[in-house]
Design a protein around this motif. Structure first.
Motif, short mmCIF file in Angstrom:
data_model
loop_
_atom_site.label_atom_id
_atom_site.label_comp_id
_atom_site.label_asym_id
_atom_site.label_seq_id
_atom_site.Cartn_x
_atom_site.Cartn_y
_atom_site.Cartn_z
N GLN A 36 12.47 0.60 -5.78
CA GLN A 36 12.46 0.93 -7.27
C GLN A 36 10.96 1.27 -7.60
N PHE A 37 10.13 0.32 -7.28
CA PHE A 37 8.74 0.44 -7.74
C PHE A 37 8.18 1.79 -7.11
N TRP A 38 8.43 1.91 -5.62
CA TRP A 38 7.88 3.17 -5.15
C TRP A 38 8.77 4.57 -5.43
N GLY A 39 10.02 4.42 -5.58
CA GLY A 39 10.54 5.41 -6.13
C GLY A 39 10.56 6.51 -5.18
N GLU A 40 9.87 7.79 -5.77
CA GLU A 40 9.67 8.79 -4.65
C GLU A 40 8.26 9.19 -4.18
N ILE A 41 7.36 8.13 -4.76
CA ILE A 41 6.15 8.12 -4.42
C ILE A 41 5.64 8.46 -3.19
N ILE A 42 6.38 7.40 -2.20
CA ILE A 42 6.13 7.53 -0.91
C ILE A 42 6.65 8.84 -0.33
N THR A 43 7.67 9.17 -0.55
CA THR A 43 8.47 10.54 -0.06
C THR A 43 7.22 11.49 -0.39
N GLU A 68 10.34 -8.02 -9.59
CA GLU A 68 10.63 -7.42 -11.01
C GLU A 68 9.22 -6.58 -11.39
N ASN A 69 9.35 -5.30 -11.74
CA ASN A 69 8.42 -4.67 -12.32
C ASN A 69 8.75 -3.52 -13.10
N ASP A 70 7.83 -2.73 -13.78
CA ASP A 70 8.43 -1.55 -14.90
C ASP A 70 9.41 -0.67 -14.36
N ARG A 71 9.35 -0.47 -13.17
CA ARG A 71 10.35 0.56 -12.55
C ARG A 71 11.64 -0.12 -12.29
N GLY A 72 11.81 -1.06 -12.07
CA GLY A 72 13.09 -1.89 -11.55
C GLY A 72 13.04 -3.20 -11.11
N SER A 73 13.91 -3.80 -10.34
CA SER A 73 13.73 -5.15 -9.86
C SER A 73 13.27 -5.14 -8.41
N ASN A 74 12.78 -4.17 -7.98
CA ASN A 74 12.70 -4.48 -6.42
C ASN A 74 11.41 -3.36 -6.08
N LEU A 75 10.95 -3.43 -4.72
CA LEU A 75 9.81 -2.56 -4.10
C LEU A 75 10.21 -1.16 -4.12
N SER A 104 11.84 0.48 10.81
CA SER A 104 12.77 -0.51 10.50
C SER A 104 13.51 0.26 9.46
N ASN A 105 14.88 -0.27 9.30
CA ASN A 105 15.54 0.12 8.20
C ASN A 105 15.36 -0.52 6.98
N GLU A 106 14.60 -1.62 7.05
CA GLU A 106 14.11 -2.29 5.90
C GLU A 106 12.84 -1.27 5.12
N TYR A 107 12.26 -0.77 6.15
CA TYR A 107 11.05 -0.03 5.46
C TYR A 107 11.34 1.34 5.41
N PHE A 108 12.26 2.08 5.93
CA PHE A 108 12.71 3.55 6.03
C PHE A 108 13.40 3.81 4.67
N LYS A 109 14.04 2.76 4.04
CA LYS A 109 14.91 2.75 3.06
C LYS A 109 13.82 3.20 1.84
N ALA A 110 12.62 2.99 1.88
CA ALA A 110 11.62 3.52 0.99
C ALA A 110 11.29 4.83 1.01
N TYR A 144 0.96 -1.17 0.13
CA TYR A 144 0.10 -0.01 0.01
C TYR A 144 0.78 1.29 0.08
N GLY A 145 2.26 1.25 -0.03
CA GLY A 145 2.83 2.37 0.06
C GLY A 145 3.15 2.96 1.60
#
Length: 257
Positions: A145-152, A136-143, A172-178, A115-116
């Protein structure tokens, strides 16, 4: 002050909620894109990708195939009540009254692989898609890259809406990396929680996760809006350590439990 937390792997769609109030996720268009990708995956693919058992993989295949964006209180649940886990034990959402839930809705955001970004009362359906998944998605190989700057961008929109100059990262670090920290329009504060064990203070995952939830609840209950107010956090025996802290990373210590 705005708060970021992670979701939880453990979900509860059985326990009745304490509120009939709800909202809708703002990034459902992106969620639908991810669902379409996930529907192409076999149970074997999902088991390998998510490192889960065949049983859980099969459950998620069924979830992806039945998912649609027609959310109601009958087929979905508010995020703050659906997630269970150490952070949510500390948050103790079931004890919020309506006023507390409204305050949480204004101050709290939950990062999510599917859900972002979710507000506490956003309806969601059961899923498993961790942010670190290499999908894998149209924007890259992971989530990421998929979310890019959308969440920010969505975080910044929320910061502007609530007129907040501080973002407290309890994820967590895993999630904040988005999130793209350099593009945030608020000062970023990342608290650290350390417990005393074997003669030293260190981050103990179980305790730190619960402490993040406790701090989120403290901010909401006390309408905390400044760093000076935040460092007064003293729930469950934690106390602020000025000598161990920096201006952007306040450290909270606790004696051995």
């Amino acid at each position: 002050m705005l708060i970021l937390i992670s979701p939880a792997k453990t979900l509860d769609f059985e326990t009745p909620t304490t509120s009939q109030e709800y909202s809708y996720p703002k990034l459902l268009k992106e969620s639908e894109e991810l669902i379409q990708i996930c529907r192409e995956l076999s149970p074997t693919d999902i088991a390998s990708l998510m490192k889960v058992s065949d049983k859980i993989a099969g459950l998620n295949v069924a979830r992806f195939n039945s998912w649609n964006s027609d959310f109601t209180l009958e087929n979905a649940k508010q995020a703050i009540f659906a997630f269970r886990g150490d952070v949510y034990t500390g948050l103790d959402a079931d004890s919020f009254n309506e006023q507390g839930l409204k305050a949480a809705q204004d101050k709290l955001l939950i990062l999510s692989g599917l859900y972002g970004l979710l507000r506490p009362l956003d309806l969601m359906k059961a899923y498993r898609l961790e942010m670190g998944t290499r999908l894998e998605n149209d924007r890259g190989s992971n989530l990421y890259q998929f979310w890019g700057e959308i969440i920010t961008d969505e975080i910044n929109a929320t910061l502007a809406k609530v007129k907040s100059e501080l973002l407290v990262n309890l994820a967590s670090n895993e999630y904040f990396k988005a999130v793209k920290p350099k593009k945030l329009t608020a000062q970023l504060i990342t608290p650290v929680f350390k417990d005393h064990k074997n003669g030293q203070y260190k981050v103990i995952s179980f305790y730190a996760k619960k402490a993040r939830g406790l701090m989120a609840r403290y901010i909401i209950d006390n309408n905390i809006n400044t760093l000076d107010e935040l460092i007064r956090f003293d729930t469950a025996g934690y106390y602020y350590s000025q000598k161990d802290s920096t201006s952007v990373s306040p450290v909270f210590l606790r004696e051995e439990q």
